[in-house]
Write a protein that holds these residues in place. Structure first.
Motif, PDB file in Angstrom:
ATOM      1  N   GLU A  89     -11.314 -48.881  18.282  1.00 48.27           N
ATOM      2  CA  GLU A  89      -9.988 -48.112  18.077  1.00 48.27           C
ATOM      3  C   GLU A  89     -10.009 -47.463  16.766  1.00 48.27           C
ATOM      4  OE1 GLU A  89     -10.402 -51.641  18.779  1.00 48.27           O
ATOM      5  OE2 GLU A  89      -9.071 -52.752  17.829  1.00 48.27           O
ATOM      6  N   ASP A  90     -10.914 -47.517  16.214  1.00 52.06           N
ATOM      7  CA  ASP A  90     -10.993 -46.361  14.807  1.00 52.06           C
ATOM      8  C   ASP A  90     -11.609 -45.257  15.223  1.00 52.06           C
ATOM      9  OD1 ASP A  90     -12.306 -49.453  13.087  1.00 52.06           O
ATOM     10  OD2 ASP A  90     -10.285 -48.644  12.801  1.00 52.06           O
ATOM     11  N   THR A  91     -12.208 -45.064  16.607  1.00 54.48           N
ATOM     12  CA  THR A  91     -12.519 -43.646  16.950  1.00 54.48           C
ATOM     13  C   THR A  91     -11.571 -42.339  16.863  1.00 54.48           C
ATOM     14  OG1 THR A  91     -14.241 -44.570  18.288  1.00 54.48           O
ATOM     15  CG2 THR A  91     -13.277 -42.441  18.849  1.00 54.48           C
ATOM     16  N   ALA A  92     -11.673 -41.594  16.086  1.00 53.45           N
ATOM     17  CA  ALA A  92     -10.617 -40.713  15.795  1.00 53.45           C
ATOM     18  C   ALA A  92     -11.686 -39.564  14.935  1.00 53.45           C
ATOM     19  CB  ALA A  92      -9.597 -40.964  15.068  1.00 53.45           C
ATOM     20  N   THR A  93     -10.789 -38.239  14.868  1.00 50.73           N
ATOM     21  CA  THR A  93     -11.365 -37.356  13.822  1.00 50.73           C
ATOM     22  C   THR A  93     -10.629 -37.764  12.489  1.00 50.73           C
ATOM     23  OG1 THR A  93     -11.588 -35.580  15.204  1.00 50.73           O
ATOM     24  CG2 THR A  93     -11.341 -34.846  13.216  1.00 50.73           C
ATOM     25  N   TYR A  94     -11.298 -37.751  11.451  1.00 46.86           N
ATOM     26  CA  TYR A  94     -10.781 -38.244  10.002  1.00 46.86           C
ATOM     27  C   TYR A  94     -10.652 -36.906   9.363  1.00 46.86           C
ATOM     28  CZ  TYR A  94     -11.155 -43.086  11.243  1.00 46.86           C
ATOM     29  OH  TYR A  94     -10.871 -44.488  11.903  1.00 46.86           O
ATOM     30  N   TYR A  95      -9.706 -36.705   8.391  1.00 45.33           N
ATOM     31  CA  TYR A  95      -9.181 -35.593   7.784  1.00 45.33           C
ATOM     32  C   TYR A  95      -8.986 -36.241   6.446  1.00 45.33           C
ATOM     33  CZ  TYR A  95      -8.476 -33.409  12.175  1.00 45.33           C
ATOM     34  OH  TYR A  95      -8.380 -32.833  13.413  1.00 45.33           O
ATOM     35  N   CYS A  96      -9.122 -35.329   5.332  1.00 49.29           N
ATOM     36  CA  CYS A  96      -8.579 -35.988   3.810  1.00 49.29           C
ATOM     37  C   CYS A  96      -7.477 -34.750   3.712  1.00 49.29           C
ATOM     38  CB  CYS A  96      -9.722 -35.578   2.923  1.00 49.29           C
ATOM     39  SG  CYS A  96     -10.588 -34.336   2.830  1.00 49.29           S
ATOM     40  N   GLY A  97      -6.392 -35.226   2.807  1.00 49.33           N
ATOM     41  CA  GLY A  97      -5.251 -34.452   2.663  1.00 49.33           C
ATOM     42  C   GLY A  97      -5.254 -34.389   1.248  1.00 49.33           C
ATOM     43  N   THR A  98      -4.716 -33.216   0.586  1.00 48.77           N
ATOM     44  CA  THR A  98      -4.219 -33.148  -0.682  1.00 48.77           C
ATOM     45  C   THR A  98      -3.090 -32.064  -0.990  1.00 48.77           C
ATOM     46  OG1 THR A  98      -5.320 -32.783  -2.938  1.00 48.77           O
ATOM     47  CG2 THR A  98      -5.833 -31.274  -1.314  1.00 48.77           C
ATOM     48  N   GLU A  99      -2.783 -31.920  -2.313  1.00 49.70           N
ATOM     49  CA  GLU A  99      -1.545 -31.136  -2.398  1.00 49.70           C
ATOM     50  C   GLU A  99      -0.485 -31.883  -2.002  1.00 49.70           C
ATOM     51  OE1 GLU A  99      -2.168 -26.572  -3.500  1.00 49.70           O
ATOM     52  OE2 GLU A  99      -2.766 -26.863  -1.118  1.00 49.70           O
ATOM     53  N   TYR A 100      -0.351 -33.020  -2.589  1.00 53.89           N
ATOM     54  CA  TYR A 100       0.569 -33.878  -2.371  1.00 53.89           C
ATOM     55  C   TYR A 100       2.086 -33.521  -2.728  1.00 53.89           C
ATOM     56  CZ  TYR A 100       3.231 -38.623  -2.371  1.00 53.89           C
ATOM     57  OH  TYR A 100       3.986 -39.566  -2.260  1.00 53.89           O
ATOM     58  N   VAL A 101       3.234 -33.564  -1.840  1.00 54.85           N
ATOM     59  CA  VAL A 101       4.320 -32.857  -2.168  1.00 54.85           C
ATOM     60  C   VAL A 101       5.540 -34.100  -2.121  1.00 54.85           C
ATOM     61  CG1 VAL A 101       3.772 -30.561  -1.737  1.00 54.85           C
ATOM     62  CG2 VAL A 101       4.835 -32.042  -0.108  1.00 54.85           C
ATOM     63  N   GLY A 102       4.905 -35.214  -1.955  1.00 53.14           N
ATOM     64  CA  GLY A 102       6.108 -36.483  -1.832  1.00 53.14           C
ATOM     65  C   GLY A 102       6.354 -36.937  -3.339  1.00 53.14           C
ATOM     66  N   TYR A 103       7.073 -38.064  -3.276  1.00 51.32           N
ATOM     67  CA  TYR A 103       7.788 -38.339  -4.434  1.00 51.32           C
ATOM     68  C   TYR A 103       6.966 -39.758  -5.075  1.00 51.32           C
ATOM     69  CZ  TYR A 103      11.401 -35.070  -3.993  1.00 51.32           C
ATOM     70  OH  TYR A 103      11.872 -33.802  -3.666  1.00 51.32           O
ATOM     71  N   GLY A 104       6.091 -40.340  -4.400  1.00 52.44           N
ATOM     72  CA  GLY A 104       5.568 -41.841  -4.586  1.00 52.44           C
ATOM     73  C   GLY A 104       4.284 -41.344  -5.293  1.00 52.44           C
ATOM     74  N   SER A 105       3.548 -42.560  -5.540  1.00 54.62           N
ATOM     75  CA  SER A 105       2.280 -42.415  -6.159  1.00 54.62           C
ATOM     76  C   SER A 105       1.295 -41.727  -5.071  1.00 54.62           C
ATOM     77  CB  SER A 105       1.746 -43.795  -6.650  1.00 54.62           C
ATOM     78  OG  SER A 105       2.421 -44.200  -7.526  1.00 54.62           O
TER      79      SER A 105
END
Length: 126
Positions: A89-105
């Protein structure tokens, strides 16, 4: 412009391990929280793990807690995801994301990140 390049995916048997890497350019890497996300065919992109800019705070999806570890090397502009005890069930395409625009850490919400890599495929066979 911001470029993110993921690597390290592949085909592995259930119970095996993989280490994903994401190298970034075009931004002040150490200034941004970052996250790993995945998307299986026919499903929405979901958050797997995220890490604050200082690497002091990390969050994990319940489905991967105790099996995956996120880390970052700000000197190398690289984000990592160590994946152990992999399941089909871990089978997937994995992506990294940046330029975070949220308010938490950091956040496991895909819409709170503005820049993405092209993804790396992880396939876990049973």
């Amino acid at each position: 412009q911001v470029q993110m390049v993921e690597s390290g995916g592949g085909l592995v048997q259930a119970g095996g391990s993989l280490r994903l890497s994401c190298t970034a350019s075009g931004l002040t890497f150490r200034g941004y929280p970052m996250g790993w996300f995945r998307q299986a065919p026919g499903k929405d992109r979901e958050g797997v793990s995220c890490i604050s800019w200082s690497d002091l705070i990390t969050y994990y999806a319940d489905s991967v807690k105790g099996r995956f570890t996120i880390s970052r090397d700000n000197a190398k502009n690289t984000l990592y995801l160590q994946m152990n005890s992999l399941k089909p069930e871990d089978t997937a395409t994995y992506y990294c994301g940046t330029e975070y625009v949220g308010y938490g850490s950091c956040s496991l919400k895909p819409h709170e990140y503005n820049s993405w890599g092209q993804g790396t495929q992880v396939t876990v066979s049973s």
